[in-house]
Design a protein around this motif. Sequence first.
Motif, PDB file in Angstrom:
ATOM      1  N   SER A  79     133.807 102.495 -14.844  1.00 33.95           N
ATOM      2  CA  SER A  79     133.473 101.451 -15.813  1.00 33.95           C
ATOM      3  C   SER A  79     132.596 100.455 -15.064  1.00 33.95           C
ATOM      4  O   SER A  79     132.985  99.975 -13.988  1.00 33.95           O
ATOM      5  CB  SER A  79     134.735 100.759 -16.328  1.00 33.95           C
ATOM      6  N   LEU A  80     131.428 100.136 -15.615  1.00 32.45           N
ATOM      7  CA  LEU A  80     130.494  99.265 -14.893  1.00 32.45           C
ATOM      8  C   LEU A  80     131.127  97.911 -14.570  1.00 32.45           C
ATOM      9  O   LEU A  80     130.844  97.319 -13.531  1.00 32.45           O
ATOM     10  CB  LEU A  80     129.204  99.083 -15.706  1.00 32.45           C
ATOM     11  N   LYS A  81     132.007  97.421 -15.439  1.00 32.66           N
ATOM     12  CA  LYS A  81     132.600  96.096 -15.203  1.00 32.66           C
ATOM     13  C   LYS A  81     133.486  96.067 -13.953  1.00 32.66           C
ATOM     14  O   LYS A  81     133.790  95.005 -13.432  1.00 32.66           O
ATOM     15  CB  LYS A  81     133.385  95.619 -16.422  1.00 32.66           C
ATOM     16  N   ASP A  82     133.889  97.254 -13.446  1.00 31.53           N
ATOM     17  CA  ASP A  82     134.694  97.307 -12.226  1.00 31.53           C
ATOM     18  C   ASP A  82     133.854  97.302 -10.960  1.00 31.53           C
ATOM     19  O   ASP A  82     134.394  97.235  -9.851  1.00 31.53           O
ATOM     20  CB  ASP A  82     135.554  98.586 -12.212  1.00 31.53           C
ATOM     21  N   MET A  83     132.526  97.392 -11.104  1.00 29.39           N
ATOM     22  CA  MET A  83     131.663  97.586  -9.942  1.00 29.39           C
ATOM     23  C   MET A  83     131.134  96.276  -9.361  1.00 29.39           C
ATOM     24  O   MET A  83     130.538  95.465 -10.081  1.00 29.39           O
ATOM     25  CB  MET A  83     130.476  98.476 -10.309  1.00 29.39           C
ATOM     26  N   PRO A  84     131.325  96.051  -8.064  1.00 26.28           N
ATOM     27  CA  PRO A  84     130.723  94.879  -7.420  1.00 26.28           C
ATOM     28  C   PRO A  84     129.194  94.926  -7.550  1.00 26.28           C
ATOM     29  O   PRO A  84     128.611  96.000  -7.762  1.00 26.28           O
ATOM     30  CB  PRO A  84     131.134  95.028  -5.948  1.00 26.28           C
ATOM     31  N   THR A  85     128.570  93.774  -7.416  1.00 26.30           N
ATOM     32  CA  THR A  85     127.108  93.723  -7.577  1.00 26.30           C
ATOM     33  C   THR A  85     126.371  94.285  -6.370  1.00 26.30           C
ATOM     34  O   THR A  85     125.221  94.693  -6.481  1.00 26.30           O
ATOM     35  CB  THR A  85     126.642  92.270  -7.840  1.00 26.30           C
ATOM     36  N   GLU A  86     127.037  94.301  -5.220  1.00 23.40           N
ATOM     37  CA  GLU A  86     126.397  94.861  -4.023  1.00 23.40           C
ATOM     38  C   GLU A  86     126.820  96.313  -3.847  1.00 23.40           C
ATOM     39  O   GLU A  86     128.004  96.628  -3.886  1.00 23.40           O
ATOM     40  CB  GLU A  86     126.788  94.045  -2.781  1.00 23.40           C
ATOM     41  N   MET A  87     125.844  97.185  -3.656  1.00 22.32           N
ATOM     42  CA  MET A  87     126.117  98.610  -3.510  1.00 22.32           C
ATOM     43  C   MET A  87     126.290  98.955  -2.024  1.00 22.32           C
ATOM     44  O   MET A  87     125.504  98.529  -1.194  1.00 22.32           O
ATOM     45  CB  MET A  87     124.936  99.393  -4.099  1.00 22.32           C
ATOM     46  N   PRO A  88     127.331  99.732  -1.686  1.00 25.29           N
ATOM     47  CA  PRO A  88     127.502 100.123  -0.284  1.00 25.29           C
ATOM     48  C   PRO A  88     126.316 100.955   0.208  1.00 25.29           C
ATOM     49  O   PRO A  88     125.673 101.666  -0.577  1.00 25.29           O
ATOM     50  CB  PRO A  88     128.779 100.975  -0.313  1.00 25.29           C
ATOM     51  N   GLU A 229     123.080  90.382 -16.408  1.00 24.78           N
ATOM     52  CA  GLU A 229     124.467  89.953 -16.255  1.00 24.78           C
ATOM     53  C   GLU A 229     124.927  90.073 -14.799  1.00 24.78           C
ATOM     54  O   GLU A 229     125.576  89.175 -14.261  1.00 24.78           O
ATOM     55  CB  GLU A 229     125.375  90.805 -17.152  1.00 24.78           C
ATOM     56  N   ARG A 230     124.592  91.183 -14.166  1.00 25.77           N
ATOM     57  CA  ARG A 230     125.036  91.419 -12.787  1.00 25.77           C
ATOM     58  C   ARG A 230     124.315  90.496 -11.788  1.00 25.77           C
ATOM     59  O   ARG A 230     124.878  90.132 -10.755  1.00 25.77           O
ATOM     60  CB  ARG A 230     124.855  92.895 -12.420  1.00 25.77           C
ATOM     61  N   THR A 231     123.077  90.108 -12.111  1.00 20.74           N
ATOM     62  CA  THR A 231     122.370  89.141 -11.267  1.00 20.74           C
ATOM     63  C   THR A 231     123.101  87.804 -11.289  1.00 20.74           C
ATOM     64  O   THR A 231     123.303  87.167 -10.251  1.00 20.74           O
ATOM     65  CB  THR A 231     120.917  88.967 -11.728  1.00 20.74           C
ATOM     66  N   LEU A 232     123.508  87.374 -12.495  1.00 16.76           N
ATOM     67  CA  LEU A 232     124.278  86.126 -12.625  1.00 16.76           C
ATOM     68  C   LEU A 232     125.573  86.216 -11.818  1.00 16.76           C
ATOM     69  O   LEU A 232     125.915  85.304 -11.052  1.00 16.76           O
ATOM     70  CB  LEU A 232     124.587  85.857 -14.100  1.00 16.76           C
ATOM     71  N   LEU A 233     126.283  87.323 -11.948  1.00 13.53           N
ATOM     72  CA  LEU A 233     127.552  87.506 -11.236  1.00 13.53           C
ATOM     73  C   LEU A 233     127.340  87.466  -9.726  1.00 13.53           C
ATOM     74  O   LEU A 233     128.103  86.841  -8.991  1.00 13.53           O
ATOM     75  CB  LEU A 233     128.185  88.841 -11.645  1.00 13.53           C
ATOM     76  N   GLY A 234     126.291  88.130  -9.271  1.00 12.94           N
ATOM     77  CA  GLY A 234     125.998  88.154  -7.844  1.00 12.94           C
ATOM     78  C   GLY A 234     125.667  86.773  -7.304  1.00 12.94           C
ATOM     79  O   GLY A 234     126.097  86.386  -6.211  1.00 12.94           O
ATOM     80  N   LYS A 235     124.890  86.004  -8.079  1.00 16.93           N
ATOM     81  CA  LYS A 235     124.505  84.649  -7.655  1.00 16.93           C
ATOM     82  C   LYS A 235     125.741  83.746  -7.524  1.00 16.93           C
ATOM     83  O   LYS A 235     125.812  82.877  -6.649  1.00 16.93           O
ATOM     84  CB  LYS A 235     123.520  84.058  -8.677  1.00 16.93           C
ATOM     85  N   LEU A 236     126.734  83.988  -8.395  1.00 21.22           N
ATOM     86  CA  LEU A 236     127.959  83.190  -8.361  1.00 21.22           C
ATOM     87  C   LEU A 236     129.003  83.791  -7.418  1.00 21.22           C
ATOM     88  O   LEU A 236     130.115  83.275  -7.309  1.00 21.22           O
ATOM     89  CB  LEU A 236     128.549  83.062  -9.774  1.00 21.22           C
ATOM     90  N   ASN A 237     128.619  84.909  -6.769  1.00 26.13           N
ATOM     91  CA  ASN A 237     129.514  85.594  -5.826  1.00 26.13           C
ATOM     92  C   ASN A 237     130.853  85.914  -6.472  1.00 26.13           C
ATOM     93  O   ASN A 237     131.922  85.698  -5.901  1.00 26.13           O
ATOM     94  CB  ASN A 237     129.730  84.741  -4.563  1.00 26.13           C
ATOM     95  N   GLY A 238     130.771  86.455  -7.689  1.00 25.02           N
ATOM     96  CA  GLY A 238     131.989  86.735  -8.438  1.00 25.02           C
ATOM     97  C   GLY A 238     132.355  88.202  -8.456  1.00 25.02           C
ATOM     98  O   GLY A 238     131.560  89.068  -8.122  1.00 25.02           O
TER      99      GLY A 238
END
Length: 309
Positions: A79-88, A229-238
């Motif tokens: 599920s995409l919502k479970d994925m961190p914004t940074e990829m290993p 959406e994921r850019t926003l999440l990454g910027k907020l380190n969420g």
Amino acid sequence: MKRIVVGTRKSPLALTQTEWVMEQLQKHHPDLEIGMEKIVTKGDRILDVTLSKVGGKGLFIKEIEQAMYDRTVDFAVHSLKDMPTEMPEGLMLVAITHREDPRDVVITRDGRGFSDLPTGARVGTSSLRRAAQLTNARPDLEIVSVRGNINTRLKKLEELELDAIVLAAAGLERMGWADKISERLPTDLCIPAVGQGALAIQCRSEDKEIRELLSVLDDANTRIIVQAERTLLGKLNGGCQIPIGAFAEFVDGGELQLTGIVGTPDGRTLLRESARGADAVSLGHAVADRLIEQGAGEILAKVREELNS
């Protein structure tokens, strides 16, 4: 390539989603044989505390990613919502599927909607994002932490004598249980989780043949929407355990609109910002910056401190 193996969680929803991906792949590649490896993740093992208390990012994916590194699986469905914004390193999101209904829904025992819940109603959710928004709209509500897969949470509606539980629409629809939904919550009341409703297909970056096989499942419009959406999440380190929500959609003239929220878990403070733009990444940064100007950084720092204490 005749046979590849997909890694997935063991939950009924994860298996349903993975089987759907396998079916779609075989429509495009009829000769392809696909095996399935069921993997238990940290988020599946620890069920006696809320997700936010378990802490860390990637609670439902790390063991599956390790299986890709170990080459016991060739790709994974999340599920995409479970994925961190940074990829290993060495892994990539090769496809993001067409997004289903991204909204949250309320399920009640008697079919009534959210606004008709009685004063002091007990509402089940493990999500700080949902708790923040629902108690902001209805400070009288009592939020009860409910963990587990969809089946478990539906049972807890009865077992814990809750008035309602809140779940993602997409999961219920994929399980064929849309008839259980009492109300789909509008996004002006409850902004969904980042990427909610879309599936992420992940593989090793170096596997060109597998990347080519899987790329047929990528939906270009969904990829743009969730990038904002994921850019926003990454910027907020969420992560998915922090009270952050974001929802992007195409509006008149093909412009992208993004709304983001950050709240305190008790709902007393709820920051909300929206903007429009043509570029998903710039838009994600812009809305995140506006939330930070309003005090989002301080709220999130305090939430993280409380969770770690």
